[in-house]
Enzyme design. Structure first.
Site, PDB file in Angstrom:
ATOM      1  N   GLU A  12       1.079  -0.769   0.068  1.00  0.00           N
ATOM      2  CA  GLU A  12       0.124  -0.551  -0.188  1.00  0.00           C
ATOM      3  C   GLU A  12       0.899   1.580   0.005  1.00  0.00           C
ATOM      4  OE1 GLU A  12      -3.302  -0.207  -0.410  1.00  0.00           O
ATOM      5  OE2 GLU A  12      -3.578  -2.067  -0.692  1.00  0.00           O
ATOM      6  N   THR A  16       1.524  -0.071  -7.684  1.00  0.00           N
ATOM      7  CA  THR A  16       0.063   0.166  -8.720  1.00  0.00           C
ATOM      8  C   THR A  16       0.658   0.999 -10.119  1.00  0.00           C
ATOM      9  OG1 THR A  16      -0.509  -1.366  -8.386  1.00  0.00           O
ATOM     10  CG2 THR A  16      -2.011  -0.701  -9.834  1.00  0.00           C
ATOM     11  N   LYS A  37       1.540  -9.082 -13.334  1.00  0.00           N
ATOM     12  CA  LYS A  37       0.792  -9.288 -12.139  1.00  0.00           C
ATOM     13  C   LYS A  37       0.627 -10.642 -12.214  1.00  0.00           C
ATOM     14  CE  LYS A  37      -0.300  -7.693  -7.781  1.00  0.00           C
ATOM     15  NZ  LYS A  37       1.103  -6.705  -7.227  1.00  0.00           N
ATOM     16  N   THR A  41      -3.817 -11.129  -5.298  1.00  0.00           N
ATOM     17  CA  THR A  41      -4.585 -11.620  -3.620  1.00  0.00           C
ATOM     18  C   THR A  41      -5.306 -10.448  -3.427  1.00  0.00           C
ATOM     19  OG1 THR A  41      -3.069 -10.300  -2.318  1.00  0.00           O
ATOM     20  CG2 THR A  41      -1.976 -13.209  -3.180  1.00  0.00           C
ATOM     21  N   GLY A 171       6.222   6.828  -4.305  1.00  0.00           N
ATOM     22  CA  GLY A 171       5.350   6.620  -4.547  1.00  0.00           C
ATOM     23  C   GLY A 171       4.042   7.396  -3.036  1.00  0.00           C
TER      24      GLY A 171
END
Length: 238
Positions: A12, A16, A37, A41, A171
């Protein structure tokens, strides 16, 4: 670079969206891009996964592919075991990436969580797939306190496997960065022993795809096809 492996220093942290930004910049330059990928999950059938989301944001010329999907939000090896499904093996990841590379100009292999998260019961990891591919590894790191340690550990784990980090992208760069985040712009390259190659603003994944593609080059440095400048960015937030 036909294949780039994208790993995070944890979960997190915007991996992505960073993958989507790299894909978008390449696609705007006319390159055919695939996002792979290996193990998705925590999602059920019919829900959009990370590869699909990256392809959506990056736009035309970008395709997304999963090798396996497991319903519970756990490490891939654990999720596969609990679901009674076959795990993803690093050699299968490498084979899929190599096949995609024959049909695309750039393949981005996005891991699950951190570099050494287990894919299978033999302790196979994303690092093993990267070593088989002999691919550069892009590290996505969060901006705040604690990121120097996890980034240094990730880079050390790469070098222990004769892999060199391509660089670091921050990120989810905050709209109002605190002191630690501002200082980390200077310290992250030293921790990683690799250049800082970008900073993607928090919330970028909620932009409309057209706006995302327009903005992406301004989040990434020239090594990733963009125009972002690390020194100028650091100076602007001091």
């Amino acid at each position: 670079m036909g294949v780039i492996v994208v790993t995070g220093t944890g979960t997190e942290i915007g991996k992505t969206v960073v993958t989507a930004a790299v894909a978008a910049v390449a696609a705007v330059r006319g390159r055919r891009v695939a996002v792979l990928k290996p193990a998705q999950t925590g999602l059920g059938s019919g829900e959009a996964g990370d590869a699909e989301e990256a392809a959506r944001l990056a736009g035309s010329g970008v395709s997304g592919m999963e090798l396996a999907r497991f319903p519970e939000p756990l490490a891939p090896a654990t999720a596969a075991r609990r679901a009674g499904m076959a795990p993803v093996r690093p050699h299968a990841v490498a084979e899929a990436a190599e096949k995609l590379a024959t049909e695309h100009d750039l393949v981005l292999v996005e891991g699950a969580g951190g570099l050494l998260v287990r894919f299978d019961d033999a302790a196979g990891t994303l690092a093993d797939a990267a070593r088989t591919l002999r691919a550069p590894v892009l590290i996505v790191a969060p901006p705040g306190l604690g990121t120097l340690n996890t980034t240094a550990l990730t880079a050390e784990a790469l070098r222990a496997r004769s892999l060199e980090p391509l660089g670091v992208v921050v990120g989810s760069w905050p709209a109002v960065p605190d002191l630690a985040a501002r200082c980390n712009l200077t310290d992250l390259p030293e921790a990683a022993g690799a250049p800082l190659l970008g900073a993607v603003p928090e919330g970028s994944g909620s932009l409309p795809p057209a706006a995302f593609r327009t903005a992406a080059p301004y989040w990434l440095g020239p090594a990733l096809g963009g125009v972002w400048d690390a020194e100028a960015f650091a100076a602007s937030v001091r």
